[in-house]
Design a protein around this motif. Structure first.
Motif, short mmCIF file in Angstrom:
data_model
loop_
_atom_site.label_atom_id
_atom_site.label_comp_id
_atom_site.label_asym_id
_atom_site.label_seq_id
_atom_site.Cartn_x
_atom_site.Cartn_y
_atom_site.Cartn_z
N ASN A 53 0.83 -1.21 0.00
CA ASN A 53 0.00 0.00 0.00
C ASN A 53 0.86 1.26 0.00
O ASN A 53 2.05 1.20 0.29
CB ASN A 53 -0.92 -0.02 1.22
CG ASN A 53 -1.89 -1.18 1.17
OD1 ASN A 53 -2.70 -1.28 0.25
ND2 ASN A 53 -1.79 -2.08 2.13
N LYS A 83 -8.33 -14.72 -8.62
CA LYS A 83 -7.90 -13.88 -7.49
C LYS A 83 -7.18 -12.62 -7.97
O LYS A 83 -7.41 -11.53 -7.46
CB LYS A 83 -6.98 -14.66 -6.55
CG LYS A 83 -7.68 -15.63 -5.65
CD LYS A 83 -6.69 -16.32 -4.73
CE LYS A 83 -7.38 -17.38 -3.90
NZ LYS A 83 -6.43 -18.09 -3.02
N THR A 85 -7.31 -11.10 -11.04
CA THR A 85 -8.18 -10.16 -11.76
C THR A 85 -9.19 -9.50 -10.82
O THR A 85 -9.49 -8.31 -10.97
CB THR A 85 -8.91 -10.83 -12.94
OG1 THR A 85 -9.62 -11.97 -12.48
CG2 THR A 85 -7.93 -11.23 -14.03
N GLN A 86 -9.69 -10.23 -9.83
CA GLN A 86 -10.61 -9.63 -8.86
C GLN A 86 -9.90 -8.56 -8.03
O GLN A 86 -10.49 -7.52 -7.74
CB GLN A 86 -11.22 -10.70 -7.95
CG GLN A 86 -12.29 -11.52 -8.61
CD GLN A 86 -12.83 -12.61 -7.70
OE1 GLN A 86 -12.18 -13.05 -6.75
NE2 GLN A 86 -14.04 -13.07 -7.99
N THR A 87 -8.66 -8.82 -7.66
CA THR A 87 -7.90 -7.83 -6.89
C THR A 87 -7.65 -6.58 -7.71
O THR A 87 -7.86 -5.45 -7.23
CB THR A 87 -6.56 -8.43 -6.41
OG1 THR A 87 -6.84 -9.57 -5.58
CG2 THR A 87 -5.74 -7.43 -5.62
N LYS A 89 -9.38 -5.52 -10.28
CA LYS A 89 -10.67 -4.84 -10.49
C LYS A 89 -11.08 -4.07 -9.25
O LYS A 89 -11.57 -2.94 -9.34
CB LYS A 89 -11.76 -5.83 -10.88
CG LYS A 89 -13.10 -5.14 -11.14
CD LYS A 89 -14.17 -6.09 -11.56
CE LYS A 89 -15.51 -5.46 -11.82
NZ LYS A 89 -15.79 -4.15 -11.35
N ASN A 90 -10.88 -4.66 -8.09
CA ASN A 90 -11.21 -3.99 -6.83
C ASN A 90 -10.48 -2.65 -6.72
O ASN A 90 -11.08 -1.64 -6.35
CB ASN A 90 -10.84 -4.90 -5.65
CG ASN A 90 -11.19 -4.29 -4.32
OD1 ASN A 90 -12.21 -3.63 -4.15
ND2 ASN A 90 -10.33 -4.53 -3.34
N TYR A 91 -9.21 -2.64 -7.05
CA TYR A 91 -8.44 -1.39 -6.96
C TYR A 91 -8.81 -0.40 -8.07
O TYR A 91 -8.89 0.80 -7.81
CB TYR A 91 -6.94 -1.67 -6.93
CG TYR A 91 -6.49 -2.15 -5.58
CD1 TYR A 91 -6.38 -1.27 -4.51
CD2 TYR A 91 -6.20 -3.50 -5.34
CE1 TYR A 91 -5.99 -1.71 -3.25
CE2 TYR A 91 -5.81 -3.94 -4.09
CZ TYR A 91 -5.71 -3.03 -3.05
OH TYR A 91 -5.35 -3.47 -1.80
N THR A 92 -9.04 -0.87 -9.28
CA THR A 92 -9.42 0.06 -10.35
C THR A 92 -10.80 0.66 -10.08
O THR A 92 -11.05 1.82 -10.40
CB THR A 92 -9.36 -0.58 -11.75
OG1 THR A 92 -10.20 -1.73 -11.79
CG2 THR A 92 -7.93 -0.94 -12.11
N ASP A 93 -11.68 -0.12 -9.46
CA ASP A 93 -12.99 0.43 -9.07
C ASP A 93 -12.85 1.53 -8.02
O ASP A 93 -13.72 2.39 -7.90
CB ASP A 93 -13.90 -0.68 -8.52
CG ASP A 93 -14.43 -1.61 -9.60
OD1 ASP A 93 -14.27 -1.29 -10.81
OD2 ASP A 93 -14.99 -2.66 -9.24
N LYS A 94 -11.75 1.50 -7.27
CA LYS A 94 -11.51 2.52 -6.24
C LYS A 94 -10.70 3.70 -6.79
O LYS A 94 -10.25 4.54 -6.02
CB LYS A 94 -10.76 1.90 -5.06
CG LYS A 94 -11.58 0.91 -4.27
CD LYS A 94 -10.76 0.30 -3.16
CE LYS A 94 -11.58 -0.73 -2.38
NZ LYS A 94 -10.78 -1.40 -1.34
#
Length: 128
Positions: A53, A83, A85-87, A89-94
């Motif tokens: 982070n 795992k 791609t979901q990770t 996507k989670n960050y790009t959504d943020k």
């Protein structure tokens, strides 16, 4: 005289450009996701996803090894892909943006031991 004046103006312009760039980039944050996937036969290796982070804290997520006792394990590959791609996507959504992805492999010496490693560098402009 013109040469000195032109040099002076270019120096001032460059300094202003650097200062303006510093203001826009001073709020830029970086986050890195590193995936390490073991290619050690028999599933003896360890595979992880490490998320670093902006505050330098880290978290680890277990990934599956690419090989089992029977050889390449496609179920594990699919699980890792999901795992990862979901990770991302989670960050790009943020609001994070993928700046760069660097793939590499390491195989020390002879034999079938080694790892696949990918580093994903993400950035975000905003408050620190």
């Amino acid at each position: 005289m013109k040469k000195y004046l032109l040099s002076f103006l270019l120096t001032i312009s460059f300094a202003g450009l650097v200062k303006a760039q510093d203001k826009t980039d001073s709020n830029k944050q970086f986050l890195q996701i590193t995936t390490i996937e073991s290619v050690i036969s028999g599933g003896a290796g360890r595979s992880k996803m490490i998320i670093t982070n902006p505050d330098a804290s880290q978290e680890e997520v277990d990934l599956e090894n690419l090989f089992s006792m029977m050889g390449i394990n496609f179920k594990n590959i699919k699980s890792n892909e999901l795992k990862i791609t979901q990770t991302l996507k989670n960050y790009t959504d943020k609001g994070w943006k993928l700046e760069q992805a660097t793939p590499l492999s390491v195989s020390p010496g002879q034999g079938s031991n080694g790892i696949f490693m990918t580093r994903y560098l993400l950035s975000k402009t905003g408050q620190k």
